[in-house]
Design a protein around this motif. Structure first.
Motif, short mmCIF file in Angstrom:
data_model
loop_
_atom_site.label_atom_id
_atom_site.label_comp_id
_atom_site.label_asym_id
_atom_site.label_seq_id
_atom_site.Cartn_x
_atom_site.Cartn_y
_atom_site.Cartn_z
N GLU A 70 0.83 -1.21 0.00
CA GLU A 70 0.00 0.00 0.00
C GLU A 70 0.86 1.26 0.00
O GLU A 70 0.58 2.22 -0.72
CB GLU A 70 -0.93 -0.01 1.21
CG GLU A 70 -1.95 1.12 1.21
CD GLU A 70 -2.91 1.02 2.38
OE1 GLU A 70 -3.72 1.95 2.54
OE2 GLU A 70 -2.86 0.01 3.12
N HIS A 71 1.93 1.24 0.79
CA HIS A 71 2.82 2.40 0.84
C HIS A 71 3.54 2.60 -0.50
O HIS A 71 3.71 3.72 -0.96
CB HIS A 71 3.86 2.21 1.95
CG HIS A 71 3.26 2.12 3.32
ND1 HIS A 71 2.42 3.08 3.84
CD2 HIS A 71 3.38 1.17 4.28
CE1 HIS A 71 2.06 2.74 5.06
NE2 HIS A 71 2.62 1.58 5.34
N HIS A 74 1.35 4.27 -3.11
CA HIS A 74 1.11 5.68 -2.80
C HIS A 74 2.36 6.52 -3.05
O HIS A 74 2.28 7.59 -3.66
CB HIS A 74 0.67 5.82 -1.34
CG HIS A 74 0.48 7.24 -0.91
ND1 HIS A 74 -0.59 8.00 -1.30
CD2 HIS A 74 1.25 8.04 -0.11
CE1 HIS A 74 -0.48 9.22 -0.79
NE2 HIS A 74 0.61 9.26 -0.06
#
Length: 329
Positions: free
Chosen positions: A222-223, A226
């Motif tokens: 997820e990081h 992003h």
């Protein structure tokens, strides 16, 4: 959380030897959501408040979505009265308790109801929360659905009382606290590790498409999605290399999307499903451990070996395939 809660909910509900046969009379309010004029095949809407969320409305929504009529329901998080008015059922917001209209809030000063007051014969006198109201009005139907029986089955009433809403809340509270602990101590610190790895990507490989998590694996996906959107120059990361708990190295492909089983660039097809010496021979990289049959991850005994597996895959991808057409004369 829903599946785990359901599993715990059922495994802990053991019938009592003494059956309470008296139950509150639930009128049509526990039936299907009212029909709306927005057309057929439109999923129902469950309205609840936005902003900070609590276990109360989370559990209420989770319980409702275990019922067939709300299984595909849209969760609308808002405090806008007009938007709430368009919802088929509203929990923990709106300032009204009206089961005939499927409104289940408990925050208004006029609300004083308990399980005992709404279901004469029940002993519980604690003022109900919104999830408590959902359990009261839909609990028998929910249990009958999960148990594959009718609401009139005596087992349903036994389990309804045995479960008790407080126990259900305790189960979900524990689940919530576990998730919060994960986000605080694992997920959030992982962001700094991924950010550092992205900053060092050109030191790992000149392509900038391979990142190394030097301190081992962490919740990175997820990081990564992003943070890579802000990279300059823009680049799509293809591989992440890291150590596992045994100190061996892994090379993992970055999925095309956060929850996708398809990868941006899987490890070469001839490597897939092979191990040890057989994989060494095909890949030309000594010290390999394995490549998964789908090509999404592989293992090597050393950092350089894992990096070589990623680089070799990149090289094969960038090298044009030889044409099968005869040369033009």
């Amino acid at each position: 959380m829903g599946r785990r809660f359901l599993h715990c909910f059922l495994t802990l509900l053991l019938p009592r030897s003494t059956l309470q046969t008296r139950r509150c009379m639930l009128s049509p309010e526990s039936g299907p959501p009212p029909k709306r004029s927005r057309g057929d095949m439109v999923p129902p809407r469950i309205g609840t408040h936005n902003g900070t969320f609590h276990c109360d409305e989370a559990l209420a929504c989770a319980l409702l979505r275990l019922l067939p009529e709300y299984r595909d329901a849209e969760i609308v998080r808002t405090r806008d009265p007009e938007k709430l008015a368009s919802c088929d059922i509203v929990v923990d917001v709106g300032g009204e308790y009206d089961p005939q209209r499927h409104r289940y809030d408990h925050h208004q000063r006029s609300f004083t109801d308990t399980m005992s007051s709404l279901c004469p014969g029940k002993p519980w006198k604690t003022k109900l929360s919104s999830a408590g109201l959902i359990y009261l009005h839909f609990g028998h139907k929910l249990l009958a659905q999960l148990l594959g029986t009718s609401e009139e089955d005596s087992m349903v009433e036994t389990l309804y009382d045995k479960a008790g809403f407080r126990r259900a809340m305790d189960l979900v509270r524990e689940e919530f606290l576990q998730r919060l602990d994960f986000y605080q101590h694992s997920w959030l610190p992982a962001r700094a590790l991924v950010e550092e790895a992205l900053a060092r990507r050109f030191q790992v490989d000149p392509s900038g498409k391979i990142v190394e998590l030097a301190k081992g694996g962490c919740p990175w996906k997820e990081h990564l999605y992003h943070l890579e959107s802000g990279l300059s120059p823009p680049v799509a990361i293809m591989f992440v290399i890291f150590t596992d708990q045994a100190g061996q190295w892994r090379v993992q492909c970055v999925p095309k999307e956060p929850h996708s089983f398809q990868n941006r660039l899987p490890l070469p097809e001839p490597w897939r499903g092979l191990r040890d010496e057989a994989l060494d021979e095909v890949s030309g990289i000594p010290g390999c451990i394995f490549v998964h049959a789908s090509g999404f991850i592989g293992g090597h005994h050393t950092r350089e070996g894992a990096l070589s597996m990623a680089r070799a895959t990149l090289a094969q991808h960038l090298t044009p395939m030889p044409s099968s057409d005869p040369p033009v004369q």
